[in-house]
Design a protein around this motif. Structure first.
Motif, short mmCIF file in Angstrom:
data_model
loop_
_atom_site.label_atom_id
_atom_site.label_comp_id
_atom_site.label_asym_id
_atom_site.label_seq_id
_atom_site.Cartn_x
_atom_site.Cartn_y
_atom_site.Cartn_z
N SER A 239 5.00 10.94 -13.59
CA SER A 239 6.36 10.92 -13.59
C SER A 239 6.93 9.69 -12.53
CB SER A 239 7.20 12.35 -13.08
OG SER A 239 6.88 12.44 -11.76
N GLY A 240 6.26 9.55 -11.51
CA GLY A 240 6.55 8.45 -10.61
C GLY A 240 6.15 7.08 -11.36
N GLY A 241 4.87 7.35 -11.89
CA GLY A 241 4.41 6.20 -12.69
C GLY A 241 4.43 4.65 -12.03
N PRO A 242 5.27 3.92 -12.64
CA PRO A 242 5.15 2.50 -11.87
C PRO A 242 6.15 2.48 -10.63
CG PRO A 242 6.52 2.42 -13.90
CD PRO A 242 5.82 3.86 -13.92
N PHE A 243 6.73 3.41 -10.47
CA PHE A 243 7.47 3.45 -9.41
C PHE A 243 6.85 3.51 -8.05
CE2 PHE A 243 10.58 4.41 -12.60
CZ PHE A 243 11.83 3.64 -12.12
N VAL A 244 5.64 4.27 -8.23
CA VAL A 244 4.68 4.78 -6.95
C VAL A 244 4.12 3.61 -6.26
CG1 VAL A 244 2.64 6.00 -6.28
CG2 VAL A 244 4.11 6.85 -8.21
N ARG A 245 4.17 3.35 -5.05
CA ARG A 245 3.66 2.24 -4.04
C ARG A 245 2.65 2.65 -3.24
NH1 ARG A 245 6.35 0.25 -7.42
NH2 ARG A 245 7.71 -1.66 -7.53
N ASP A 246 2.78 3.77 -2.60
CA ASP A 246 1.94 4.63 -1.95
C ASP A 246 1.35 5.89 -2.19
OD1 ASP A 246 2.71 2.46 -0.10
OD2 ASP A 246 4.06 3.51 1.00
N LEU A 247 0.16 5.93 -2.69
CA LEU A 247 -0.32 7.17 -3.20
C LEU A 247 -1.59 7.60 -2.36
CD1 LEU A 247 -0.70 8.92 -5.72
CD2 LEU A 247 -2.34 7.36 -6.60
N ASN A 248 -1.21 8.86 -1.76
CA ASN A 248 -2.28 9.48 -0.68
C ASN A 248 -2.56 10.67 -1.19
OD1 ASN A 248 -3.78 10.27 1.34
ND2 ASN A 248 -2.34 10.27 3.08
N LEU A 249 -3.79 10.84 -1.71
CA LEU A 249 -4.35 12.20 -2.43
C LEU A 249 -5.59 12.77 -1.41
CD1 LEU A 249 -4.46 11.18 -6.15
CD2 LEU A 249 -2.63 12.48 -4.98
N ARG A 250 -5.25 12.52 -0.31
CA ARG A 250 -6.28 12.95 0.86
C ARG A 250 -6.72 14.53 0.80
NH1 ARG A 250 -6.73 15.06 5.78
NH2 ARG A 250 -8.40 14.67 7.00
N GLY A 251 -7.66 14.91 0.28
CA GLY A 251 -8.01 16.42 0.30
C GLY A 251 -7.66 17.08 -0.75
N CYS A 252 -7.27 16.48 -2.04
CA CYS A 252 -6.82 17.01 -3.17
C CYS A 252 -7.90 17.38 -4.09
CB CYS A 252 -5.75 16.30 -4.14
SG CYS A 252 -4.21 16.01 -3.05
N VAL A 253 -8.68 18.31 -3.67
CA VAL A 253 -9.90 18.78 -4.49
C VAL A 253 -9.60 19.52 -5.70
CG1 VAL A 253 -11.36 18.70 -2.37
CG2 VAL A 253 -10.18 20.92 -3.11
N GLN A 254 -8.19 19.89 -5.85
CA GLN A 254 -8.08 20.75 -7.10
C GLN A 254 -7.84 19.77 -8.27
OE1 GLN A 254 -6.01 20.06 -4.42
NE2 GLN A 254 -3.95 20.12 -5.01
N LEU A 255 -7.94 18.65 -8.08
CA LEU A 255 -8.01 17.57 -9.33
C LEU A 255 -9.28 17.15 -9.88
CD1 LEU A 255 -5.30 14.87 -8.17
CD2 LEU A 255 -5.01 16.68 -9.75
N LYS A 256 -10.28 17.92 -9.37
CA LYS A 256 -11.73 17.69 -9.79
C LYS A 256 -11.68 17.52 -11.52
CE LYS A 256 -16.54 19.22 -9.52
NZ LYS A 256 -17.24 20.30 -8.88
#
Length: 733
Positions: A239-256
């Motif tokens: 939903s953020g799409g092109p608006f996202v500037r800072d993306l920090n997915l540290r520790g998100c193991v659920q996206l495996k």
């Protein structure tokens, strides 16, 4: 008088005026009715009570005669909804009723001459028994009353309009609905991400706003990465799409599993990233490459600990991310210094390179490339195979020009501000000494667990780094107190904030006392497993007290770690606690004055000019002066709970309670020592017992053969004083 009916009005022949205004205008005058006598004359003067105030205002004529036969008892005007024509035709048997025109016609109007001010109407209620005409006529619409409770003076024409107008419903102001979308987005921006996700379940409209891309220009899952499901996280990112500037997915193991199915879609919508972190994620290699290829404006990349990152990813970074400033590839086993060469060569703005546990730091060519670029401000090479030759090439280059007077190479200084080379076992003093005079802007130096380093190299570096604020010297067995003494005299002593000398077993009070005296900006000192004693704690307490007092609540200004220090006793810990709650004499005097004023209030009587002393039972107010900073101490685990509770009381400003706790704890520790529960207490108790026994034996005036205060071999008796005063004596067994 007859009863009034609301819907009928009696029309009497007497109501017609004999002198009608119509005579002056040339119209035919009305015929005069015959003169009545007797009871007919009396009934002619009676009038019915009208239910219409308008008719009362216009003037009612007297009613017609009343007959017993009931044929023409009382004629009324019907108030039905039938139409009414104010202009009536002339009849042969009709009579004119002057003054009852519905609407006065002004002169000069274009209406019919029949509709004038003296319109002719039919006579209602004829005395003729064979009268076939209707006995009622409708009341004009504009003359009908709006309510039966109207006052006689109220205008009948205006009131029906007000009665017929229904009150308008109060308009409900929708504050949130009428607010512009820009303000709604601004309000949602003040909420943390966790609350925004919760608000999305309120309604469909809120769900649409909560997942608007304007709210997700910065996606940092550090605080909620364990609570958010994979589907919600994917929806949030897309939903953020092109608006996202800072993306920090540290520790998100659920996206495996999501990276395999949704990875391409996620990387396709996120094309404007500036800061990107995947530390600790379980992500496949292709998704990492897609992110790096589709985001050419990346300035910060954190790929720490990812097994899928290798030299191929470094090649993509070198080709697609020319604006890169920070790169973290620590613990990426697939990365080699050969891949880092490509990044350093292509990214001219690279300032921060973190490459812990990366192989290949014995490659002198890579060191020469870093020397020629000279753009790095932070370099982390800990736990690597770093050698002295690599460090020499990094600082001096290859075959530099030498200054014969000072015996050092003439090279431009390095821009390094933070250098971390801890746990590099191959480093020696020969390599570390090359940092001297070449890193003048150095602020942080981490040399811990470099077992081969000694005072020579460390002292050479700290003498030439005036901006040094953080120094890590943990577990360096060859260091001595000379290093600390030199550090206390160096230019960086006034700026030093953090010092770690833990597990340096040769360091003690000789060096730490100098550090406490000459480093006023210290914020943290770790001294566990060293030879420091209570003297260091007492000196630290004195220095912290000199940082001042004011009316604000205290804060932690210095953290001391003294785990497993054999020379630190509870007395030194008590000194720190007492210092934290200490107030100077001037502050105590002011507090005493305030307490006296609260206990004895002096009021002056304006009439008698006398002073009346009134006592108060209210307790004295809390101290208004507190120490600016206190010491947070980490000590023996058996004392730590008391220390923490004392700190909590001081930090909330309850110095009296802190002092009580300090005294009670001191009494408890003294009683525990006297009871001999510890080894040191047992020895002290025995020593005191021997001293008491010696003093007791010295009270005897005579000394036996064993000397003054001699005690028997078994310790069961002492010499007795003989009456004869002889020198001889016997021993009581």
């Amino acid at each position: 008088m007859a009863t009034a009916y609301p819907n009928e009005i009696t029309a009497s022949p007497e109501a017609v005026s004999p002198a009608s205004p119509a005579s002056s205008t040339g119209q035919i005058p009305l015929e005069q009715p015959p003169k009545l006598k007797g009871r007919h004359r009396l009934l002619q003067n009676l009038q019915r009570i009208s239910s219409s105030p308008s008719l009362t205002r216009r003037g009612r004529s007297s009613s017609t005669g009343y007959r017993r036969d009931g044929k023409a008892s009382l004629s009324c005007v019907s108030l039905s909804q039938s139409a009414y024509t104010p202009c009536l035709g002339n009849g042969s048997t009709s009579q004119l009723y002057g003054g009852l025109s519905a609407r006065p016609i002004t002169s000069g109007s274009g209406d019919s001459p029949e509709c004038d001010a003296n319109a002719r109407i039919r006579l209602v209620g004829s005395d003729s028994p064979n009268a076939s005409q209707s006995r009622t006529i409708p009341l004009p619409m504009d003359m009908r009353p709006g309510s039966r409770g109207l006052s006689p003076g109220t205008d009948a024409v205006e009131e029906p309009a007000a009665a017929r107008s229904t009150p308008k419903p109060k308009k409900v102001f929708d504050f949130w609905g009428s607010m512009p979308d820009e303000l709604k987005m601004r309000i949602f921006q003040f909420l943390p991400p966790r609350e925004i996700v919760r608000c999305s379940a309120v309604s469909k409209a809120w769900n649409k706003m909560c997942f608007d891309g304007q709210l997700w220009t910065q996606v940092d899952t550090t605080d909620y990465y364990r609570d958010i499901p994979s589907d919600g996280l994917v929806k949030l990112i897309t939903s953020g799409g092109p608006f996202v500037r800072d993306l920090n997915l540290r520790g998100c193991v659920q996206l495996k599993d999501k990276w395999q199915t949704e990875g391409e879609r996620i990387t396709d919508v996120c094309r404007n990233l500036v800061n990107f972190s995947l530390e600790g994620c379980r992500i496949d290699k292709s998704s990492i490459h897609y992110f790096l290829l589709r985001n050419t404006r990346l300035e910060y990349i954190n790929l720490s600990g990812l097994a899928g990152v290798g030299n191929s990813a470094m090649k993509i970074i070198a080709q697609s991310c020319p604006q890169l400033e920070t790169l973290n590839v620590s613990w990426c086993t697939g990365v080699h210094t050969a891949g880092l060469k490509m990044v350093v060569g292509a990214c001219a703005n690279l300032k921060d390179l973190r490459a812990s546990e990366i192989s290949g730091f014995d490659d002198v060519d890579f060191a020469l490339q870093l020397y020629e670029k000279n753009t790095l401000e932070r370099l982390i090479m800990s736990r690597t195979n770093l050698t002295d030759e690599f460090l020499k090439a990094l600082v001096h280059g290859l075959d530099p020009e030498m200054d014969l007077l000072q015996e050092r190479p003439i090279v431009p200084p390095r821009r390094l501000k933070h250098l971390d080379i801890h746990q590099c076992s191959d480093l020696t003093d020969d390599g570390v000494k090359r940092l001297a005079h070449n890193v003048p802007d150095l602020e942080g130096l981490h040399l811990s667990q470099c077992s081969e380093l000694s005072d020579e190299s460390v002292m050479a570096v700290i003498r030439t780094t005036p901006h040094l604020t953080h120094l890590e010297l943990e577990d360096m067995e060859k260091l001595s107190n000379n290093t600390l003494v030199e550090l206390a005299k160096s230019p960086c002593a006034a700026r030093l904030e953090h010092l770690n000398i833990s597990y340096c077993e040769n360091l003690g009070d000789i060096g730490t006392l100098q550090i406490m005296k000459n480093c006023p900006s210290l914020r943290s000192v770790e001294m566990d497993n060293t030879r420091v004693s209570d003297l260091t704690l007492m000196e630290a307490s004195v220095r912290v007290r000199k940082r001042g007092y004011d009316e604000k609540l205290p804060r932690v200004g210095l953290r001391l770690v003294v785990f497993d220090c054999a020379n630190v006793t509870w007395a030194g810990v008590k000194e720190v606690l007492s210092s934290n709650a200490y107030l100077p004499r001037a502050a105590r005097k002011s507090l005493q004055a305030v307490s006296v004023q609260s206990l004895v209030a002096q009021t002056v009587d304006p009439n008698q000019s006398t002073t009346v002393i009134a006592s108060s039972i209210t307790p004295p107010p809390a101290p208004s002066i507190y120490p600016n900073e206190i010491i947070h101490l980490k000590c023996f685990y058996g004392w730590q709970m008391t220390v923490d509770e004392h700190n909590r009381r001081v930090l909330r400003g309850d110095l009296a309670a802190a002092n009580r706790l300090d005294r009670k704890w001191a009494d408890y520790m003294m009683a525990t020592e006297e009871a001999g529960t510890t080894g040191a207490g047992m020895r002290r108790r025995r020593r005191r017992a021997r001293e008491a026994e010696r003093i007791y034996n010295e009270d005897d005036e005579e000394a036996g053969t064993f000397g003054v205060g001699a005690i028997t071999t078994l310790g069961a008796g002492r010499r007795r004083h003989t009456e004869g005063g002889g020198s001889g004596g016997c021993m009581v067994m």
